[in-house]
Scaffold this motif. Sequence first.
Motif, short mmCIF file in Angstrom:
data_model
loop_
_atom_site.label_atom_id
_atom_site.label_comp_id
_atom_site.label_asym_id
_atom_site.label_seq_id
_atom_site.Cartn_x
_atom_site.Cartn_y
_atom_site.Cartn_z
N UNK A 26 21.31 -4.42 61.08
CA UNK A 26 20.86 -5.54 61.61
C UNK A 26 19.30 -5.85 61.60
N UNK A 27 18.69 -4.52 61.38
CA UNK A 27 17.13 -4.77 61.22
C UNK A 27 16.73 -4.86 59.63
N UNK A 28 17.72 -4.78 58.77
CA UNK A 28 17.53 -5.16 57.57
C UNK A 28 17.44 -3.78 56.61
N UNK A 29 17.62 -2.65 57.28
CA UNK A 29 17.59 -1.35 56.67
C UNK A 29 18.49 -1.24 55.63
N UNK A 30 18.04 -0.88 54.26
CA UNK A 30 19.10 -0.70 53.27
C UNK A 30 19.88 0.45 53.65
#
Length: 259
Positions: free
Chosen positions: A120-124
């Motif tokens: 949700x925070x954009x971490x791959x």
Amino acid sequence: MDRATAPVVGRDVDAVLFDVGGVLTLPDPVAFEVALAPLGATGTLADRVRAHYVGMHAHATSARDGHEVWLDYIEAYLATAGVPEERRDEGRTAFGRVFGHHCWRFPIVETATAMERLGQGGTPLGIVSNATGQVEALIAHLGLCQVGPGGGVPVDVVVDSAVVGVEKPDPAIFAPALEAMAARGVDPVRIAYVGDSVRYDLAGARAAGLVPVLLDPYDLYDGVDLGPGASRIGSVHELLPPWAGPGAQAADAPGPEAD
């Protein structure tokens, strides 16, 4: 190595790759109850969950070579599951009738929840697993994760050793995942790999230039030298930065300007 040294996403690493067995799924403790209860096994569901990690600790510290290290895993599992010593021969037979790629179907929801908060925070995110060609379908069926949108956590890549033709600890298995991470702008030295095996996961991740992280929920490796650069966590939630904790919103994640 102390758990306090474990990497945190956004501070120490920018992406996370995960093993499947022992991290996202476990040998089905219900199936093993059915197999072992007739032999007088006294272990609870929680005991059979713990038995996997006790078995992997025995696997890591075994003096045996090759596939024989799994004999120590089985012995440790049976003991932790409460199979009486006098019935261990029968226990090995019963265990062997269940233990195989079909048994890795018990989801570790805690890991999926942590992955969801990271995503949700954009971490791959990605998956790299020693398997038999079934892992992508399995984790999607369990609603844990899949490449792109779906019923589970979206990840960038799923690598199955049987599909790519190489397995951990050979670092070549990580090549498709590293390519996917490079497309997201992440360097290997900023990628954590979370696994439950010292022999396969930590060794493979280290050889691939990643940050090796051992999932050790029962603190079995306290005081054990895991090798250069490796650390331990009791839960994948320990990798989460403050913006990905319980109750946090995706909007709380730092943007590129905060990197």
